[in-house]
Motif scaffolding. Sequence first.
Motif, mmCIF file in Angstrom:
data_model
loop_
_atom_site.group_PDB
_atom_site.id
_atom_site.type_symbol
_atom_site.label_atom_id
_atom_site.label_comp_id
_atom_site.label_asym_id
_atom_site.label_seq_id
_atom_site.Cartn_x
_atom_site.Cartn_y
_atom_site.Cartn_z
ATOM 1 N N VAL A 277 0.806 -1.229 0.000
ATOM 2 C CA VAL A 277 0.000 0.000 0.000
ATOM 3 C C VAL A 277 0.837 1.276 0.000
ATOM 4 N N PRO A 278 1.899 1.389 0.820
ATOM 5 C CA PRO A 278 2.655 2.661 0.809
ATOM 6 C C PRO A 278 3.469 2.882 -0.459
ATOM 7 N N MET A 279 3.628 1.839 -1.274
ATOM 8 C CA MET A 279 4.476 1.961 -2.451
ATOM 9 C C MET A 279 3.720 2.598 -3.600
ATOM 10 N N LEU A 304 0.697 -11.879 -5.901
ATOM 11 C CA LEU A 304 -0.361 -11.173 -6.625
ATOM 12 C C LEU A 304 -1.088 -10.183 -5.713
ATOM 13 N N ALA A 305 -1.244 -10.559 -4.442
ATOM 14 C CA ALA A 305 -1.858 -9.627 -3.484
ATOM 15 C C ALA A 305 -0.994 -8.384 -3.326
ATOM 16 N N PHE A 306 0.300 -8.590 -3.278
ATOM 17 C CA PHE A 306 1.233 -7.455 -3.218
ATOM 18 C C PHE A 306 1.094 -6.590 -4.462
ATOM 19 N N MET A 307 1.063 -7.225 -5.635
ATOM 20 C CA MET A 307 0.955 -6.497 -6.898
ATOM 21 C C MET A 307 -0.332 -5.677 -6.937
ATOM 22 N N MET A 308 -1.446 -6.282 -6.528
ATOM 23 C CA MET A 308 -2.727 -5.577 -6.539
ATOM 24 C C MET A 308 -2.714 -4.379 -5.599
ATOM 25 N N VAL A 337 -11.565 -2.536 -0.884
ATOM 26 C CA VAL A 337 -10.648 -3.072 -1.900
ATOM 27 C C VAL A 337 -9.644 -4.043 -1.270
ATOM 28 N N ALA A 338 -9.120 -3.694 -0.099
ATOM 29 C CA ALA A 338 -8.162 -4.580 0.570
ATOM 30 C C ALA A 338 -8.796 -5.925 0.890
ATOM 31 N N SER A 339 -10.070 -5.935 1.246
ATOM 32 C CA SER A 339 -10.760 -7.202 1.525
ATOM 33 C C SER A 339 -10.785 -8.083 0.286
ATOM 34 N N GLY A 340 -11.077 -7.480 -0.861
ATOM 35 C CA GLY A 340 -11.080 -8.252 -2.101
ATOM 36 C C GLY A 340 -9.696 -8.758 -2.463
#
Length: 352
Positions: A277-279, A304-308, A337-340
């Motif tokens: 998120v901070p990136m 993929l979670a990181f990428m999203m 959005v984070a939940s998804g």
Amino acid sequence: MTTDTHDIEPHREQSDWVWYVGVPVAGIVWVLLYQQLIPFSEWATALFPIARDSHTGEAIAFFLYDVPKVLLLLTLIVFVTGVLRSWFSPEKTRAILSGKREILGYPLAAALGVVTPFCSCSSVPLFIGFVSAGIPLGVTFSFLIAGPMVGPVGLGLLFGLVGWKITAIYLVFGFSIATIAGWVMGRMGLERYLQDWVRELNTGAATGLPEERLSMVDRLKVGLDQVKEILGKVWFWVVIGISIGALIHGYVPEAVMLKIMGGEAWWSVPAAVVVGVPMYTNAAGVIPIVEALLGKGAALGTTLAFMMSVIALSLPEMIILKQVLTLRLIAIFIAVVASGILATGFLFNALL
């Protein structure tokens, strides 16, 4: 003494030509400027006494490219939506997208995001244009989520990295998250959490003249007025947000991320989202990091979670959105959005 209307009309027609010629010329200048963004950023970066491939060089080049890019996009999109708004008032737009037709708005907005090659900050100008035009807030969020998350650039690079099957699954999940998250937020009645000036823009008339009496030049003037008003309110925060993004882009702690996402512990997925998120980078920028993470043994769902999270929930994007949305609405947006994203990460890890 009275003024003859026959004397006014020729003068008006002469001034109208300034707009009919000036707007296309301005469009050509816009295209030329946009095409020179990369050469300009490279030339300007070379003026600094630092190595281009250093962390500082990367940060400077990123800043000098992204700031004018986002401001150019903001100018164009707000102008176009301002002109369109002169035909479609917020009330008329809401009426068109109300009831059953609103349901179609969410997947259509998400589909528009999928085919639009914008990063998160570049999607914000179009988001602002949608909001100011009176398009339902949930529908605009569907676009804002889908644009950076499942855009064509990211999908193409992901296809080259992991193949078509995983890319197709990623597309389906990203599209679904954007559509469902937009629908959920649309049902929550969050318009009251828009910034005051945005609500006033939505409730006010586009101009003092009735719609049927507006000439084309009047409509172009409405678009220019929208640019002056909106760009004047958000340009400073665009610069601040991208400045932070440039610093993060230039100093990405890949070793730390590999340590967090290399394991298979349950907490690796939420940890990857927190790190992401901070990136701030676009899909093209994050794919090499994804490739490095997978090469070091990071789980696919975690990666993929990181990428999203990087391309859909970036900190610079939130700083820019703060000029349109209140902090409460931004928090709700992040939570939905984070939940998804978390659900996608856990599911990929479970299936693969």
